[in-house]
Motif scaffolding. Structure first.
Motif, short mmCIF file in Angstrom:
data_model
loop_
_atom_site.label_atom_id
_atom_site.label_comp_id
_atom_site.label_asym_id
_atom_site.label_seq_id
_atom_site.Cartn_x
_atom_site.Cartn_y
_atom_site.Cartn_z
N ASP A 1 7.83 -8.29 4.10
CA ASP A 1 6.69 -9.07 4.59
C ASP A 1 6.36 -8.72 6.04
N GLU B 1 4.56 -5.35 6.05
CA GLU B 1 3.18 -5.54 5.61
C GLU B 1 2.31 -6.10 6.74
N ARG C 1 1.75 -3.37 9.41
CA ARG C 1 0.74 -2.44 8.93
C ARG C 1 -0.66 -3.02 9.14
N GLN D 1 -1.75 4.11 7.05
CA GLN D 1 -0.98 3.51 5.96
C GLN D 1 -0.10 4.55 5.26
N ALA E 1 -9.38 -4.29 2.55
CA ALA E 1 -8.29 -3.59 1.86
C ALA E 1 -7.72 -2.46 2.70
N THR F 1 -4.36 -3.02 4.12
CA THR F 1 -3.24 -3.06 3.17
C THR F 1 -2.88 -1.63 2.76
N VAL G 1 -3.05 -0.27 -0.14
CA VAL G 1 -3.57 0.07 -1.47
C VAL G 1 -4.18 1.46 -1.54
N SER H 1 -3.15 -6.09 -9.20
CA SER H 1 -2.21 -5.87 -8.10
C SER H 1 -2.96 -5.64 -6.78
N VAL H 2 -4.04 -4.85 -6.82
CA VAL H 2 -4.83 -4.62 -5.61
C VAL H 2 -5.42 -5.94 -5.12
N TYR I 1 -2.79 -7.75 -3.12
CA TYR I 1 -2.63 -7.20 -1.77
C TYR I 1 -3.70 -7.73 -0.82
N VAL I 2 -4.95 -7.72 -1.30
CA VAL I 2 -6.07 -8.15 -0.45
C VAL I 2 -5.98 -9.64 -0.16
N ARG J 1 -3.43 -11.55 -0.03
CA ARG J 1 -2.32 -11.90 0.86
C ARG J 1 -2.71 -11.79 2.33
#
Length: 285
Positions: free
Chosen positions: A28, A31, A34, A63, A193, A196, A198, A244-245, A248-249, A251
């Motif tokens: 976490d 993430e 990043r 990334q 995005a 992240t 992705v 899943s993408v 990520y967004v 979050r």
């Protein structure tokens, strides 16, 4: 259109255990670091009036880099600065080193001010650096090293496929180009995005499909979603990857307690990360 197969994606082993996690940085926290590094790139791009394609390319390279290297070895501030400088060359809109260093110095000073005045409301005031002092030359050296390390550790494979043209084509296929709100929302999700991983994990059609899915659900736009007539199948985007993408967004928008935000601000440099790892290793032992 460039072949999607030419776009490098992280391997399964890199995804399961990134170099930063190997060094003890929690998933976490990695993430969040990043995302903050990409936010600095975005803010620097705005202040420098740089083109969006260069800023987006820099964030994607940033990334990718962390699937080959640990945050214990390089700071997110230095690598973000190097990624923006490199991307500006790749997209043929180069920046002056001095301008980029000035902007990053401002952003780093503002970060330090946020940390020091977390309990007060003192206004931030930028103190320009001396061009004959150590700060300028330290940042310049860090920039040159960061650009070199990005090229080296990515094996000079810096090809980036941006999603914006694909988004326009998909919206046209789905008959959504007349919905300006849907276009703006999906475009915004693609930009978010970038904060992240992705773009280093999934193909562009999958990411664009996720942006359209998020926009259509937020605006309550009905699209065919019942098997075997699912709209994302038109674009060869697997549902599991699209979902899943989206995760990520979404979050990115989660509520963070002040301690979490301050922790990220304290770990911009590699020395700060190393000190944090040593301190937490002592606590855990």
């Amino acid at each position: 259109m460039p072949n999607v197969d030419l776009v490098p994606l992280a391997s399964t082993s890199q995804i399961e255990r990134t170099p930063s996690r190997e060094d003890g940085i929690p998933a976490d926290l990695e993430e969040d670091l990043r995302a903050f590094g990409c936010k600095l790139i975005h803010e620097a791009g705005i202040l420098l009036k740089q083109k969006q394609i260069a800023v987006a390319t820099a964030q994607i390279l940033f990334q990718r880099f962390w699937y080959t290297t640990s945050m214990k070895q390089f700071g997110i501030g230095d690598i973000g600065m190097g990624a923006l400088y490199l991307a500006s060359k790749l997209e043929e809109c180069p920046l002056r080193i001095r301008d980029l260093i000035n902007i990053y110095d401002l952003l780093l000073q503002r970060t330090s001010h946020t940390l020091s005045s977390s309990n007060t409301k003192d206004a931030f005031k930028y103190a320009p650096m001396s061009y004959f002092g150590n700060t300028f030359y330290d940042l310049k050296d860090a920039l040159v090293v960061a650009e070199m390390q990005i090229l080296k550790r990515l094996g000079f494979n810096v090809h980036v496929l941006l999603p914006y043209g694909t988004l326009i084509n998909y919206l046209r296929v789905l008959g959504l180009t007349s919905r300006k709100d849907a276009c703006a929302k999906a475009w915004g999700y693609l930009n978010d995005a970038l904060q992240t991983p992705v773009y280093a994990l999934y193909a562009v059609p999958t990411i664009v499909s996720a942006a359209i899915l998020l926009a259509s659900r937020q605006l309550d736009i009905s699209l065919p979603s019942t098997p075997p007539h699912c709209w994302w199948d038109l674009f060869d985007a697997p549902w599991e990857d699209v979902w899943s993408v989206c995760g990520y967004v979404m979050r990115l928008y989660r509520e963070r307690v002040p301690e979490e935000r301050m922790r990220v601000l304290r770990l911009v440099g590699k020395k700060d990360v190393r000190a944090w790892l040593e301190e937490n290793a002592v606590v855990q032992s």
